[in-house]
Design an enzyme around this catalytic site. Structure first.
Site, mmCIF file in Angstrom:
data_model
loop_
_atom_site.group_PDB
_atom_site.id
_atom_site.type_symbol
_atom_site.label_atom_id
_atom_site.label_comp_id
_atom_site.label_asym_id
_atom_site.label_seq_id
_atom_site.Cartn_x
_atom_site.Cartn_y
_atom_site.Cartn_z
ATOM 1 N N ASP A 194 1.642 40.948 -37.023
ATOM 2 C CA ASP A 194 2.148 39.684 -36.412
ATOM 3 C C ASP A 194 2.746 39.773 -35.438
ATOM 4 O OD1 ASP A 194 3.486 36.883 -36.321
ATOM 5 O OD2 ASP A 194 2.816 36.777 -38.385
ATOM 6 N N LEU A 217 4.663 37.302 -33.994
ATOM 7 C CA LEU A 217 5.824 36.618 -34.068
ATOM 8 C C LEU A 217 5.791 35.307 -33.140
ATOM 9 C CD1 LEU A 217 8.316 39.565 -34.693
ATOM 10 C CD2 LEU A 217 7.205 38.109 -36.452
ATOM 11 N N TYR A 263 -8.637 21.753 -34.175
ATOM 12 C CA TYR A 263 -8.023 22.717 -35.010
ATOM 13 C C TYR A 263 -8.994 23.138 -36.407
ATOM 14 C CZ TYR A 263 -6.043 24.244 -39.440
ATOM 15 O OH TYR A 263 -5.545 25.040 -40.678
#
Length: 322
Positions: free
Chosen positions: A31, A33, A141
């Site tokens: 990840d 972040l 999206y």
């Protein structure tokens, strides 16, 4: 199993990581972040802090570990933002994962679970949406998610991978042990309702009350995040032992309107949350409810948290907690 999760510091990714760990599987999380939160990463999971296209770091990880399945969550998820900045969503949700999957293939990681969305169906004119219904994305999206689905199907047709594509409907609620929940998302209805309920937000703006529905507000299928996380565990166990690519809807097959959500939260609070009607939001579908029979029948699956009050109570408890 040894599981690799991208985006495991996010809302759904962290819940799913917890479920794999709860059942004795090993989990490694990648990840960046950018949207994820360090506090959501389970303590028992290994963690690599980098972008999924950091070839050096990702390749080193794949070389040193033999993963059974990669679960790909990493991506941007905000519909309104995607309408404002389509290129950002195309790049992050389509171009980057393509590169990442190429790294996976290089190191023989060929079993992929992809976190997709029920919003790819768009404004479909039927009550319960089947996996075989035509995709018709109505915002950047969902378009970016659909393009990546098509790419995975292409790789599968070329016999390079096997994938399970999970199309989520409206993911809601929080882990009842308060290990994980939704930190932020301005597009998430239940998050917004909980922010109003905890006085973090002045009022809820309902985007349109002139739809052709029972009360004029849009209707959605809300699935508790813990049930969705369990669906990933079931899908991973299945994917390890099979050599085909499949698509499953992830929902309850039950639709609730925005007004239903407000009324149920009022009942829980024994109080009335403040809301007002605003204009429709571009990119919103009128009605989006899954037909979940394919997953239910295949795996004899029974959701544990199929209850709107339970969904709202866990979401509210999480909101108070943070």
């Amino acid at each position: 199993m040894n599981i690799l999760i991208t985006g495991g510091a996010g809302y759904i990714g962290s819940h799913t990581a917890n479920v794999f760990l709860d059942h004795g599987h090993a989990v490694t999380i990648i990840d960046s972040l950018v949207n994820g939160h360090l506090t959501l990463i389970p303590k028992k999971a290994k963690f690599l802090n980098c972008d999924i296209i950091d070839e050096k770091k990702v390749s080193s990880l794949l070389e040193k570990n033999k993963f059974d399945v990669v679960v790909h969550f990493a991506g941007f998820t905000r519909v309104a933002e995607s309408v404002k900045d389509p290129h950002k969503y195309y790049d992050n949700n389509f171009e980057k994962p393509k590169l990442f999957f190429n790294y996976c293939l290089k190191y023989k990681l060929k079993k992929i679970i992809f976190s997709s969305t029920g919003s790819i169906y768009g404004n479909i004119d039927k009550k319960n949406i089947l996996e075989t219904d035509e995709a018709c994305p109505i915002n950047p999206y969902s378009e970016s998610k659909h393009k990546l689905e098509e790419y995975l199907i292409k790789l599968s047709d070329e016999k390079k991978i096997n994938a399970t594509i999970l199309r989520y409907f409206n993911v809601s609620g929080a882990d009842e042990n308060m290990r994980s929940g939704l930190m932020s998302n301005p597009d998430n209805l239940i998050k917004a309702v909980c922010e109003v309920a905890t006085k973090k937000r002045d009022k809820l703006i309902v985007n349109g009350n002139d739809y052709n529905t029972k009360d004029g507000t849009t209707i959605r299928d809300f699935i508790h995040v813990s049930d969705l996380a369990e669906m990933h565990l079931i899908a991973a166990k299945d994917l390890v032992n099979k050599s085909e690519t499949e698509i499953f809807n992830c929902g309850y097959g039950v639709g609730y309107s925005i007004q239903d959500i407000i009324n149920t939260m009022n009942k829980i609070l024994k109080n009335k949350i403040k809301f007002e009607y605003g204009p429709r939001r571009k990119g919103d579908a009128e009605y989006s409810v899954a037909n979940n029979e394919k997953f239910v029948k295949r795996f004899n699956w029974r959701p544990k948290h199929n209850n709107l009050e339970y969904i709202l109570k866990t979401a509210l408890n999480w909101e108070k907690n943070i």
